[in-house]
Design a protein around this motif. Structure first.
Motif, short mmCIF file in Angstrom:
data_model
loop_
_atom_site.label_atom_id
_atom_site.label_comp_id
_atom_site.label_asym_id
_atom_site.label_seq_id
_atom_site.Cartn_x
_atom_site.Cartn_y
_atom_site.Cartn_z
N ASP A 154 18.33 46.91 -63.96
CA ASP A 154 18.47 48.35 -64.16
C ASP A 154 18.05 49.02 -62.87
O ASP A 154 17.55 48.36 -61.95
N ASP A 155 18.22 50.30 -62.81
CA ASP A 155 17.86 51.04 -61.61
C ASP A 155 16.39 50.83 -61.27
O ASP A 155 15.49 51.38 -61.91
N GLY A 156 16.12 49.99 -60.26
CA GLY A 156 14.76 49.73 -59.82
C GLY A 156 14.11 48.51 -60.44
O GLY A 156 13.05 48.08 -60.00
N LEU A 157 14.72 47.93 -61.47
CA LEU A 157 14.16 46.75 -62.14
C LEU A 157 14.97 45.52 -61.76
O LEU A 157 16.20 45.52 -61.85
N THR A 158 14.29 44.45 -61.33
CA THR A 158 14.97 43.21 -60.96
C THR A 158 14.38 42.05 -61.76
O THR A 158 13.26 42.11 -62.26
N MET A 159 15.17 40.96 -61.85
CA MET A 159 14.75 39.78 -62.58
C MET A 159 14.93 38.55 -61.70
O MET A 159 15.93 38.40 -61.00
N ARG A 160 13.93 37.66 -61.73
CA ARG A 160 14.04 36.37 -61.08
C ARG A 160 13.64 35.30 -62.09
O ARG A 160 12.63 35.43 -62.78
N ALA A 161 14.45 34.25 -62.20
CA ALA A 161 14.19 33.18 -63.16
C ALA A 161 13.20 32.17 -62.59
O ALA A 161 13.22 31.87 -61.38
N PHE A 162 12.35 31.65 -63.42
CA PHE A 162 11.49 30.53 -63.03
C PHE A 162 12.31 29.24 -63.09
O PHE A 162 13.17 29.07 -63.96
N ARG A 163 12.04 28.34 -62.15
CA ARG A 163 12.79 27.09 -62.10
C ARG A 163 12.48 26.21 -63.30
O ARG A 163 11.36 26.15 -63.77
N ASP A 164 13.50 25.53 -63.77
CA ASP A 164 13.30 24.56 -64.85
C ASP A 164 12.36 23.46 -64.38
O ASP A 164 12.44 23.00 -63.23
N GLY A 165 11.48 23.02 -65.24
CA GLY A 165 10.51 21.99 -64.89
C GLY A 165 9.23 22.54 -64.29
O GLY A 165 8.27 21.79 -64.12
N SER A 166 9.21 23.82 -63.98
CA SER A 166 7.99 24.44 -63.46
C SER A 166 7.07 24.81 -64.63
O SER A 166 7.49 24.77 -65.79
N PHE A 174 10.17 39.93 -64.39
CA PHE A 174 10.75 41.26 -64.16
C PHE A 174 9.76 42.08 -63.34
O PHE A 174 8.56 42.12 -63.67
N THR A 175 10.26 42.73 -62.30
CA THR A 175 9.39 43.54 -61.45
C THR A 175 10.06 44.86 -61.11
O THR A 175 11.29 44.96 -61.05
N ALA A 176 9.23 45.87 -60.89
CA ALA A 176 9.68 47.18 -60.43
C ALA A 176 8.51 47.82 -59.70
O ALA A 176 7.34 47.52 -59.98
N SER A 177 8.83 48.71 -58.78
CA SER A 177 7.77 49.34 -57.98
C SER A 177 7.49 50.77 -58.40
O SER A 177 6.35 51.23 -58.31
#
Length: 237
Positions: A154-166, A174-177
């Motif tokens: 969304d506007d200003g919100l980003t997502m990064r997936a954690f690696r499988d097996g971690s 999810f992060t936003a500033s």
């Protein structure tokens, strides 16, 4: 006239009229019952008879940090007391932030009903004992296990997936500033995904838990967590 002289007078009258002994007995019983009733009325405790007379908020110290928590929002009865505590678990209706209504009674007629959607945000406040701060964990620990690609949500919100097996496999970050938000969320599966967002205030860590679907209104959600924090932290809540 003293009680002794009265008794002597009654005794003399009784000797004159043997049947008259019933009168003083009844009189004495009446006086005794009246005295007992009066004493019971004066000594009967009046404290604790009003169940709604408890404090609306409880000042508690967690990790040496003062919080004023709503009494009705405390999830476990054992935690509903003032003073130092290691941890307090709370829940609030969303978006009103009022303590939720007690759960309705489950009967044989309602047990088959579909589960209701989660409409509350959960908050745990616990002493951190100098463990790694949540913001440091986001900056230094999580990146070791994240995929490189970031997906705008969304506007200003980003997502990064954690690696499988971690250690966080099957989850997303999810992060936003502006406004600030860091949330680690499980993915929807047999049960809806849930998120946790952490922050530190002096000697205590605050952990918010809420459904992943709420991230569709992430700005309001971030403001809600900030409002709850400001409401409870400090002498005036």
């Amino acid at each position: 006239m003293t009680l002794l002289s009265t008794a002597q007078l009654i005794a003399r009258d009784t000797r004159k009229d043997p049947r008259g002994h019933m009168v003083p007995i009844m009189l004495a019983a009446t006086v005794t019952i009246g005295a007992i009733a009066l004493i019971a009325y004066l000594l009967w405790p009046t404290w604790g008879t009003d169940p709604s007379g408890g404090p609306a908020r409880l000042p508690v110290s967690i990790g040496g940090t003062l919080f004023n928590v709503p009494t009705a929002a405390v999830r476990m009865k054992i935690q509903r007391h003032t003073g130092p505590q290691e941890r307090v678990d709370l829940h609030f209706s969303f978006p009103s932030l009022e303590p939720p209504e007690p759960p309705k009674h489950v009967s044989a007629d309602t047990v088959e009903e579909k589960p209701q959607p989660i409409d509350r945000i959960f908050l745990s406040i616990a002493a951190h004992h100098d463990s790694l701060a949540p913001d440091i964990r986001v900056r230094t620990i999580y990146p070791r296990y994240l995929e490189q690609a970031a997906t705008p949500v969304d506007d200003g919100l980003t997502m990064r997936a954690f690696r499988d097996g971690s250690p966080y496999g099957g989850e997303d970050l999810f992060t936003a500033s502006t406004p600030g938000l860091n949330a680690r969320c499980t993915r929807d599966a047999a049960t809806p995904g849930m998120c946790l967002s952490e922050r530190r205030i002096d000697g205590a860590d605050l952990t918010f838990r809420f459904p992943r679907s709420w991230l569709a209104q992430w700005r309001a959600l971030s403001e809600t967590m900030e409002r709850l924090t400001l409401r409870m932290h400090g002498p005036k809540g």
